[in-house]
Design an enzyme around this catalytic site. Sequence first.
Site, PDB file in Angstrom:
ATOM      1  N   SER A  90       1.222  -0.976  -0.219  1.00  0.00           N
ATOM      2  CA  SER A  90       0.121  -0.316  -0.248  1.00  0.00           C
ATOM      3  C   SER A  90       0.942   1.011  -0.150  1.00  0.00           C
ATOM      4  O   SER A  90       1.906   1.215   0.540  1.00  0.00           O
ATOM      5  CB  SER A  90      -0.971  -0.573   1.769  1.00  0.00           C
ATOM      6  OG  SER A  90      -1.557   1.422   1.420  1.00  0.00           O
TER       7      SER A  90
ATOM      8  N   TYR B 163      -2.479  -1.247  10.210  1.00  0.00           N
ATOM      9  CA  TYR B 163      -2.436  -1.142   9.455  1.00  0.00           C
ATOM     10  C   TYR B 163      -1.428  -0.570   8.817  1.00  0.00           C
ATOM     11  O   TYR B 163       0.004  -1.786   7.784  1.00  0.00           O
ATOM     12  CB  TYR B 163      -3.195  -0.493   7.920  1.00  0.00           C
ATOM     13  CG  TYR B 163      -3.625  -0.694   6.826  1.00  0.00           C
ATOM     14  CD1 TYR B 163      -4.333  -1.378   6.652  1.00  0.00           C
ATOM     15  CD2 TYR B 163      -3.077  -0.133   5.892  1.00  0.00           C
ATOM     16  CE1 TYR B 163      -4.623  -2.508   5.418  1.00  0.00           C
ATOM     17  CE2 TYR B 163      -3.841  -0.231   4.756  1.00  0.00           C
ATOM     18  CZ  TYR B 163      -4.128  -1.108   3.922  1.00  0.00           C
ATOM     19  OH  TYR B 163      -4.294  -1.595   2.820  1.00  0.00           O
TER      20      TYR B 163
HETATM   21  P1  NAD Z   1     -11.510  -5.944  -0.057  1.00  0.00           P
HETATM   22  O1  NAD Z   1     -12.258  -6.092   1.132  1.00  0.00           O
HETATM   23  O2  NAD Z   1     -12.321  -5.819  -0.841  1.00  0.00           O
HETATM   24  O3  NAD Z   1     -10.806  -7.362  -0.242  1.00  0.00           O
HETATM   25  C1  NAD Z   1      -9.999  -8.216   0.721  1.00  0.00           C
HETATM   26  C2  NAD Z   1     -10.063  -9.596   0.184  1.00  0.00           C
HETATM   27  O4  NAD Z   1      -9.248  -9.766   1.666  1.00  0.00           O
HETATM   28  C3  NAD Z   1     -11.310 -10.361  -0.210  1.00  0.00           C
HETATM   29  O5  NAD Z   1     -11.228 -11.735  -0.772  1.00  0.00           O
HETATM   30  C4  NAD Z   1     -11.573 -11.022   0.991  1.00  0.00           C
HETATM   31  O6  NAD Z   1     -12.097 -12.272   1.414  1.00  0.00           O
HETATM   32  C5  NAD Z   1     -10.025 -11.785   1.627  1.00  0.00           C
HETATM   33  N1  NAD Z   1      -9.516 -11.864   3.125  1.00  0.00           N
HETATM   34  C6  NAD Z   1     -10.491 -10.690   4.628  1.00  0.00           C
HETATM   35  N2  NAD Z   1      -9.612 -11.467   5.285  1.00  0.00           N
HETATM   36  C7  NAD Z   1      -9.531 -12.631   5.023  1.00  0.00           C
HETATM   37  C8  NAD Z   1      -8.710 -14.026   6.130  1.00  0.00           C
HETATM   38  N3  NAD Z   1      -8.259 -14.027   7.413  1.00  0.00           N
HETATM   39  N4  NAD Z   1      -8.097 -15.121   4.715  1.00  0.00           N
HETATM   40  C9  NAD Z   1      -8.312 -15.438   3.563  1.00  0.00           C
HETATM   41  N5  NAD Z   1      -8.818 -14.104   3.116  1.00  0.00           N
HETATM   42  C10 NAD Z   1      -9.294 -13.206   4.031  1.00  0.00           C
HETATM   43  O7  NAD Z   1      -9.909  -5.316   0.008  1.00  0.00           O
HETATM   44  P2  NAD Z   1      -9.456  -4.422  -1.305  1.00  0.00           P
HETATM   45  O8  NAD Z   1      -9.801  -3.296  -1.146  1.00  0.00           O
HETATM   46  O9  NAD Z   1      -9.430  -5.225  -2.626  1.00  0.00           O
HETATM   47  O10 NAD Z   1      -7.953  -5.361  -0.346  1.00  0.00           O
HETATM   48  C11 NAD Z   1      -7.010  -5.781  -0.559  1.00  0.00           C
HETATM   49  C12 NAD Z   1      -5.675  -5.524  -0.504  1.00  0.00           C
HETATM   50  O11 NAD Z   1      -5.242  -4.852  -1.033  1.00  0.00           O
HETATM   51  C13 NAD Z   1      -5.605  -5.525   1.080  1.00  0.00           C
HETATM   52  O12 NAD Z   1      -4.191  -6.349   1.474  1.00  0.00           O
HETATM   53  C14 NAD Z   1      -5.331  -3.658   1.013  1.00  0.00           C
HETATM   54  O13 NAD Z   1      -4.519  -3.736   1.683  1.00  0.00           O
HETATM   55  C15 NAD Z   1      -4.713  -3.704  -0.191  1.00  0.00           C
HETATM   56  N6  NAD Z   1      -4.871  -2.342  -0.669  1.00  0.00           N
HETATM   57  C16 NAD Z   1      -6.383  -1.609  -1.155  1.00  0.00           C
HETATM   58  C17 NAD Z   1      -6.872  -0.563  -0.757  1.00  0.00           C
HETATM   59  C18 NAD Z   1      -8.044   0.091  -1.249  1.00  0.00           C
HETATM   60  O14 NAD Z   1      -7.749   1.225  -1.571  1.00  0.00           O
HETATM   61  N7  NAD Z   1      -9.108  -1.003  -1.885  1.00  0.00           N
HETATM   62  C19 NAD Z   1      -5.452   0.895  -1.301  1.00  0.00           C
HETATM   63  C20 NAD Z   1      -3.917  -0.150  -0.997  1.00  0.00           C
HETATM   64  C21 NAD Z   1      -3.232  -1.604  -0.770  1.00  0.00           C
END
Ligand code: NAD
Length: 274
Positions: free
Chosen positions: A156, A169
């Site tokens: 991130s 985080y």
């Molecule tokens: P999201 O909530 O849409 O997806 C998260 C995924 O992780 C889902 O498939 C969920 O089922 C899975 N997950 C959660 N807990 C779990 C567990 N205990 N075991 C197995 N799977 C689990 O979130 P997202 O926004 O797509 O985020 C995905 C990644 O990208 C994360 O690591 C997040 O920190 C990172 N990220 C997101 C953003 C953003 O703006 N959305 C920005 C930077 C980084």
Amino acid sequence: MNIQLKTQGIAATRLLAGKVSLVTGSTSGIGLGIARALAAAGSVVVLNGLGAQPEIAKTRKQIEAEFGVGVGYSAADMTSREAIAEMIATAVASHGRLDILVNNAGIQHVAPLEQFPVEKWDAILSINLSSAFHTTRLALPAMRQNRFGRIINIASAHGLVASPFKAAYVAAKHGVVGLTRVTALETAEDGITCNAICPGYVYTPLVEAQIDGQAKAHGISREQVIHDVLLAQQPNKRFATVEELGALTVFLASDAAASITGVALPVDGGWTAH
Ligand code: NAD
């Protein structure tokens, strides 16, 4: 000339044919976007993540039908090192190889340090950081044996800079960037690369979940939250898309990226250029 370009185009779309990819947290958001991009590039994909089983079965069928590749699924909980071990062992045993590992599963919790729930700290460190350590250490033997591997960690912008109220985080994502660099150094002579992608805000369910809470906390509208709070640090004032992150992952997984390793690449509209 035209024929050559056309052929290159076809080859480029199936850049990862014959490869096997595993994407943690790919039942939603960025992980699902990345899994779709890898499948579109011709890779067999193993999905992982939480969610209703009929919905996940539908997603698998959709990706298979759209891109003509096999799509597996592991329900492994990323807080369980035993479940992670079983997931990696099954993926390698089923396909005889594991070429591309995308560590993407992640959760978020926002609270001041003194009120930060201790169990949330433990869960975030476990899902966002420790799971990547476990998948990596367990996937490396198969990658080293094939003398090919691509490990792509979804960190991130918060792996490079901090924001208040996101102690767990930010700590976990800085840890992911550190783990990425160590993995790159330890695997550099074995045809394996490890890189981190550092997105700014991407519109996904994880971000949607923050909008209403922030609106209440600041007493402002959803639109104001998006522009004045979430995208305040993001100079281009737009969310990155899951398709952009998918395309970057395919590039990092391809032969063209063989010399790129140990990098933490911001995809943040200029946020970390401040
Ligand atoms: P999201 O909530 O849409 O997806 C998260 C995924 O992780 C889902 O498939 C969920 O089922 C899975 N997950 C959660 N807990 C779990 C567990 N205990 N075991 C197995 N799977 C689990 O979130 P997202 O926004 O797509 O985020 C995905 C990644 O990208 C994360 O690591 C997040 O920190 C990172 N990220 C997101 C953003 C953003 O703006 N959305 C920005 C930077 C980084």
